[in-house]
Design a protein around this motif. Structure first.
Motif, PDB file in Angstrom:
ATOM      1  N   UNK A  10      69.721 -72.492  58.171  1.00  0.00           N
ATOM      2  CA  UNK A  10      70.501 -73.515  58.876  1.00  0.00           C
ATOM      3  C   UNK A  10      71.469 -74.246  57.948  1.00  0.00           C
ATOM      4  N   UNK A  11      71.352 -74.044  56.651  1.00  0.00           N
ATOM      5  CA  UNK A  11      72.210 -74.724  55.681  1.00  0.00           C
ATOM      6  C   UNK A  11      73.280 -73.737  55.213  1.00  0.00           C
ATOM      7  N   UNK A  12      74.477 -73.877  55.788  1.00  0.00           N
ATOM      8  CA  UNK A  12      75.551 -72.917  55.523  1.00  0.00           C
ATOM      9  C   UNK A  12      75.959 -72.871  54.056  1.00  0.00           C
ATOM     10  N   UNK A  13      75.900 -73.997  53.356  1.00  0.00           N
ATOM     11  CA  UNK A  13      76.265 -74.014  51.931  1.00  0.00           C
ATOM     12  C   UNK A  13      75.370 -73.079  51.119  1.00  0.00           C
ATOM     13  N   UNK A  14      74.100 -73.037  51.457  1.00  0.00           N
ATOM     14  CA  UNK A  14      73.173 -72.154  50.751  1.00  0.00           C
ATOM     15  C   UNK A  14      73.516 -70.701  51.052  1.00  0.00           C
ATOM     16  N   UNK A  15      73.869 -70.407  52.304  1.00  0.00           N
ATOM     17  CA  UNK A  15      74.217 -69.038  52.678  1.00  0.00           C
ATOM     18  C   UNK A  15      75.492 -68.592  51.975  1.00  0.00           C
ATOM     19  N   UNK A  16      76.456 -69.507  51.806  1.00  0.00           N
ATOM     20  CA  UNK A  16      77.675 -69.176  51.056  1.00  0.00           C
ATOM     21  C   UNK A  16      77.334 -68.879  49.592  1.00  0.00           C
ATOM     22  N   UNK A  17      76.401 -69.626  49.010  1.00  0.00           N
ATOM     23  CA  UNK A  17      75.995 -69.367  47.624  1.00  0.00           C
ATOM     24  C   UNK A  17      75.319 -68.009  47.501  1.00  0.00           C
ATOM     25  N   UNK A  18      74.488 -67.668  48.464  1.00  0.00           N
ATOM     26  CA  UNK A  18      73.826 -66.361  48.447  1.00  0.00           C
ATOM     27  C   UNK A  18      74.871 -65.252  48.530  1.00  0.00           C
ATOM     28  N   UNK A  19      75.807 -65.393  49.456  1.00  0.00           N
ATOM     29  CA  UNK A  19      76.831 -64.364  49.639  1.00  0.00           C
ATOM     30  C   UNK A  19      77.784 -64.295  48.448  1.00  0.00           C
ATOM     31  N   UNK A  20      77.976 -65.410  47.761  1.00  0.00           N
ATOM     32  CA  UNK A  20      78.858 -65.419  46.590  1.00  0.00           C
ATOM     33  C   UNK A  20      78.341 -64.494  45.493  1.00  0.00           C
TER      34      UNK A  20
END
Length: 91
Positions: A10-20
């Motif tokens: 639910x935390x999009x910032x964390x998902x962006x870090x994972x995808x980065x």
């Protein structure tokens, strides 16, 4: 009364870090110490792009971050043409 539970997805910032970590641009070149040039690693780029696609397909919250990195840079127009043809926009 049930409380709303948040999960990590639910935390999009964390998902962006994972995808980065899977950003194909980070894996598209490897330094060559002999000539100080960069060599492409197409297999690594392919695996990163494949994993980003699979993340986007696995959970709706991964769609935006994964597609951001997947479509950030295209090394040719072929993927875009295939997409447009599959949508019936161009052929």
């Amino acid at each position: 009364m049930s409380a709303s539970r948040s999960t990590i997805t639910d935390v999009e910032d964390i998902l962006f870090c994972i995808c980065a970590f899977l950003d194909p641009e980070k894996h598209s070149t490897t330094p060559d110490s002999t000539y100080h040039a960069h060599q492409s690693d197409p297999e690594e780029v392919f695996l990163c792009r494949q994993t980003l696609f699979r993340l986007a397909a696995s959970h709706r919250n991964f769609v935006r971050p994964a597609l951001h990195f997947l479509w950030k840079v295209l090394h040719g127009d072929r993927p875009l043409i295939v997409l447009l043809c599959s949508l019936g926009i161009a052929c």
